[in-house]
Design a protein around this motif. Structure first.
Motif, PDB file in Angstrom:
ATOM      1  N   GLU A 171       1.676  -2.378  37.885  1.00 39.46           N
ATOM      2  CA  GLU A 171       2.992  -1.802  38.261  1.00 39.46           C
ATOM      3  C   GLU A 171       4.006  -2.916  38.509  1.00 39.46           C
ATOM      4  O   GLU A 171       5.145  -2.860  38.072  1.00 39.46           O
ATOM      5  N   TYR A 172       3.540  -3.952  39.204  1.00 40.13           N
ATOM      6  CA  TYR A 172       4.406  -5.095  39.494  1.00 40.13           C
ATOM      7  C   TYR A 172       4.895  -5.735  38.189  1.00 40.13           C
ATOM      8  O   TYR A 172       6.072  -6.063  38.038  1.00 40.13           O
ATOM      9  N   TYR A 173       3.965  -5.844  37.225  1.00 34.81           N
ATOM     10  CA  TYR A 173       4.326  -6.463  35.950  1.00 34.81           C
ATOM     11  C   TYR A 173       5.418  -5.661  35.237  1.00 34.81           C
ATOM     12  O   TYR A 173       6.411  -6.219  34.755  1.00 34.81           O
ATOM     13  N   PHE A 174       5.256  -4.324  35.180  1.00 43.51           N
ATOM     14  CA  PHE A 174       6.235  -3.531  34.429  1.00 43.51           C
ATOM     15  C   PHE A 174       7.600  -3.514  35.117  1.00 43.51           C
ATOM     16  O   PHE A 174       8.626  -3.403  34.457  1.00 43.51           O
ATOM     17  N   LYS A 175       7.593  -3.663  36.417  1.00 37.77           N
ATOM     18  CA  LYS A 175       8.852  -3.696  37.145  1.00 37.77           C
ATOM     19  C   LYS A 175       9.565  -5.047  37.004  1.00 37.77           C
ATOM     20  O   LYS A 175      10.780  -5.116  36.868  1.00 37.77           O
ATOM     21  N   ASN A 176       8.760  -6.106  37.020  1.00 39.27           N
ATOM     22  CA  ASN A 176       9.357  -7.452  37.095  1.00 39.27           C
ATOM     23  C   ASN A 176       9.204  -8.287  35.838  1.00 39.27           C
ATOM     24  O   ASN A 176       9.711  -9.404  35.768  1.00 39.27           O
ATOM     25  N   ARG A 177       8.460  -7.760  34.843  1.00 38.30           N
ATOM     26  CA  ARG A 177       8.191  -8.500  33.598  1.00 38.30           C
ATOM     27  C   ARG A 177       7.609  -9.875  33.886  1.00 38.30           C
ATOM     28  O   ARG A 177       7.969 -10.877  33.289  1.00 38.30           O
ATOM     29  N   ARG A 178       6.749  -9.883  34.834  1.00 34.71           N
ATOM     30  CA  ARG A 178       6.112 -11.142  35.221  1.00 34.71           C
ATOM     31  C   ARG A 178       4.782 -10.794  35.884  1.00 34.71           C
ATOM     32  O   ARG A 178       4.680  -9.811  36.627  1.00 34.71           O
ATOM     33  N   ASN A 179       3.752 -11.575  35.572  1.00 31.67           N
ATOM     34  CA  ASN A 179       2.455 -11.346  36.219  1.00 31.67           C
ATOM     35  C   ASN A 179       2.429 -11.976  37.601  1.00 31.67           C
ATOM     36  O   ASN A 179       3.061 -13.010  37.832  1.00 31.67           O
ATOM     37  N   ARG A 180       1.674 -11.377  38.498  1.00 26.33           N
ATOM     38  CA  ARG A 180       1.410 -12.070  39.768  1.00 26.33           C
ATOM     39  C   ARG A 180       0.479 -13.248  39.465  1.00 26.33           C
ATOM     40  O   ARG A 180      -0.412 -13.142  38.632  1.00 26.33           O
ATOM     41  N   MET A 181       0.703 -14.360  40.176  1.00 27.64           N
ATOM     42  CA  MET A 181      -0.048 -15.582  39.849  1.00 27.64           C
ATOM     43  C   MET A 181      -0.823 -16.106  41.045  1.00 27.64           C
ATOM     44  O   MET A 181      -0.401 -15.931  42.182  1.00 27.64           O
TER      45      MET A 181
END
Ligand code: SAH
Ligand code: SF4
Ligand code: F3S
Length: 471
Positions: free
Chosen positions: A27-37
């Motif tokens: 969900e975070y990825y689709f919202k922010n276009r970035r993976n959590r790292m």
């Protein structure tokens, strides 16, 4: 044989938490276009390096990706070592500054795991000193990491898990190994030896072996994925199998690993001299894939100090063992660990250590100044050696160790060795690899040789590395 009832646990029990976190991260990825790292900082021995590969494997399964840049990480984990005071103080020094980062990024998750927080009082101290930490857990809780992380994310409070009485063998933890053709494989966890100076038995629990079929299955999978060299890990690999009701001894395990197609080199660490049987020496001699190298910590050359250390061998026993190794395996490289300044160590005791170093001619040695560890027997001993005496002995020992290492490496000049290339050297566009005897060789060759075996003639030797060219 005593069977204490080893408690096996399958990582599948964590599936729910892995899936929940993975969902949040996508969900975070689709919202922010970035993976959590994530960013992992590892201290200590190979065991810890391998535990970090498991942390990375679990994090990948939960949808995180790795970053080398701590500033951009959403999750930072310190995997710690408690073996000497210096290792611990570095961790304290490195956690503090992260408070600033956390203030800037309130969603940042910071964890401390490994051998330090496996001691209850250290876990409490960490929580007290650094209230901004999200997760604090010991070595015994590693397999529960997704559950702990889930709790920290959803409940917004510091999660502490030390699990003192839980000595489990966890199977099926996903593992993200570094790119390459060499891999670490656990065979036995924990230690029963209680050397009087050592914290490891307190932070890694009692000895417990993995079942041979689990180990062999893992190595077969690795070989199928291109791994050529395995290093079998245990605090004392010679105890392997003794705790299993239908266990096989270590040398039998080596035979089975030797039969696996695709594996070309087998290494293992560490061997305790008191448990090194002739069968292992013969296995090293006869099994073509087992490398001609043994790490055999001597700790001290003084029989009196060895007794105080609870090592169960004498100076003479050790020298005899080395002779047997050299007679059976003529090209063998022997490396060791040595402690100077153990409580009560006199000049005469120390000279016994120098004497052993001269007689054995170690290919290399890790040398340590004795460090007092709370809860160990040696910490209570009278006649603690003053720091300046430790330092002076340490310097003399180091000088001798390096002279001998240089002499041994120079004996290799002009000869040709098989090197397994496994990375880039630090400078000069060279590749780097190791001989079967575990010597580091910088090699001038094309990148096509990366992760391959190559014959190299040695042209330059220092005490720590060699240089050679492909022939
Ligand atoms: N299980 C392995 C390694 C244990 S820790 C073994 O038995 O060889 C690695 C090394 O750290 C030890 O071999 C020892 O030389 C050193 N070490 C352990 N405790 C120490 C202490 N309190 N002070 C200084 N060195 C220590
Ligand atoms: Fe520590 Fe001794 Fe066990 Fe090695 S064998 S981990 S030095 S207690
Ligand atoms: Fe350190 Fe733990 Fe290894 S104390 S040496 S990381 S087993």
């Amino acid at each position: 044989m005593e069977n204490r009832g080893i408690y096996y646990i399958d990582f599948g029990t964590q599936a729910h938490f892995v899936e929940e976190i993975e969902k949040m991260n996508s969900e975070y990825y689709f919202k922010n276009r970035r993976n959590r790292m994530y960013h992992i900082i590892t201290y200590g021995c190979q065991m810890n390096v391998h535990d970090s590969e498991k942390l990375a494997g679990m994090l990948n399964a939960m949808g995180y990706i790795e970053t080398q840049n701590i500033e951009e990480a959403d999750l930072i984990i310190f995997n710690t070592c408690a073996v000497r005071e210096h290792a611990e103080s570095r961790v304290y020094g490195n956690i503090g500054p992260l408070k600033k980062l956390k203030d800037k990024k309130p969603d940042l998750i910071i964890g401390v795991c490994g051998c330090m927080p496996q001691q209850v009082e250290v876990a409490q101290k960490l929580a007290r000193l650094f209230p901004f930490l999200d997760i604090i857990f010991g070595t015994k809780s590693l397999h529960r990491f997704p559950q702990l992380l889930y709790k920290a994310i959803t409940e917004h409070k510091t999660v502490i898990d030390v699990a003192e009485d839980e000595d489990v063998v966890a199977e099926g933890i996903p593992t993200a190994r570094k790119e390459g053709v060499s891999a670490f494989v656990n065979i036995i966890y924990g230690c029963n030896n209680f050397c009087s100076y050592c914290i490891v038995p307190y932070v890694r629990g009692r000895e417990r072996s993995r079942r041979p079929e689990e180990i062999l299955f893992e190595i077969e999978q690795l070989a199928a994925n291109g791994v050529k060299e395995v290093t079998l890990l245990g605090q004392n690999v010679n105890s392997y199998g003794k705790d299993l009701p239908d266990g096989i001894p270590f040398h039998k395990l080596l035979e089975k690993v030797n039969d696996i197609n695709g594996i070309e080199r087998i290494r293992f660490v560490t061997s305790h001299p008191k448990d090194l049987l002739d069968d292992l020496i013969y296995a090293m001699r006869d099994l073509e894939k087992v490398c001609e190298h043994i790490h055999l910590p001597v700790q001290s050359g003084s029989t009196r100090i060895l007794k105080e250390m609870n090592r169960h061998y004498t100076k003479e026993d050790y020298l005899k063992l080395v002779e047997k190794l050299k007679n059976n395996i003529p090209d063998i490289a022997i490396t060791t660990d040595i402690i100077v300044g153990f409580p009560g160590e006199t000049e005469e005791d120390f000279e016994d250590t120098l004497d052993v170093v001269k007689k054995v001619e170690f290919d290399s040695a890790f040398t340590f100044m004795y460090s007092k560890r709370r809860g160990t027997r040696a910490a209570q001993m009278p006649n603690q050696v003053p720091d300046e005496v430790k330092r002076e002995r340490f310097q003399r020992l180091l000088k001798l160790v390096e002279e001998i290492a240089l002499k041994k490496n120079k004996q290799m000049l002009g000869n040709t060795y098989e090197i397994l290339i496994d990375g880039y050297a630090k400078k000069n566009n060279l590749l780097v690899g190791r001989t079967r005897t575990n010597k580091v060789v910088n090699v001038k060759c094309s990148e096509d040789f990366m992760y391959k075996f190559v014959n190299v003639r040695i042209l330059e030797a220092t005490e720590h590395w060699l240089y050679g060219e492909v022939i």
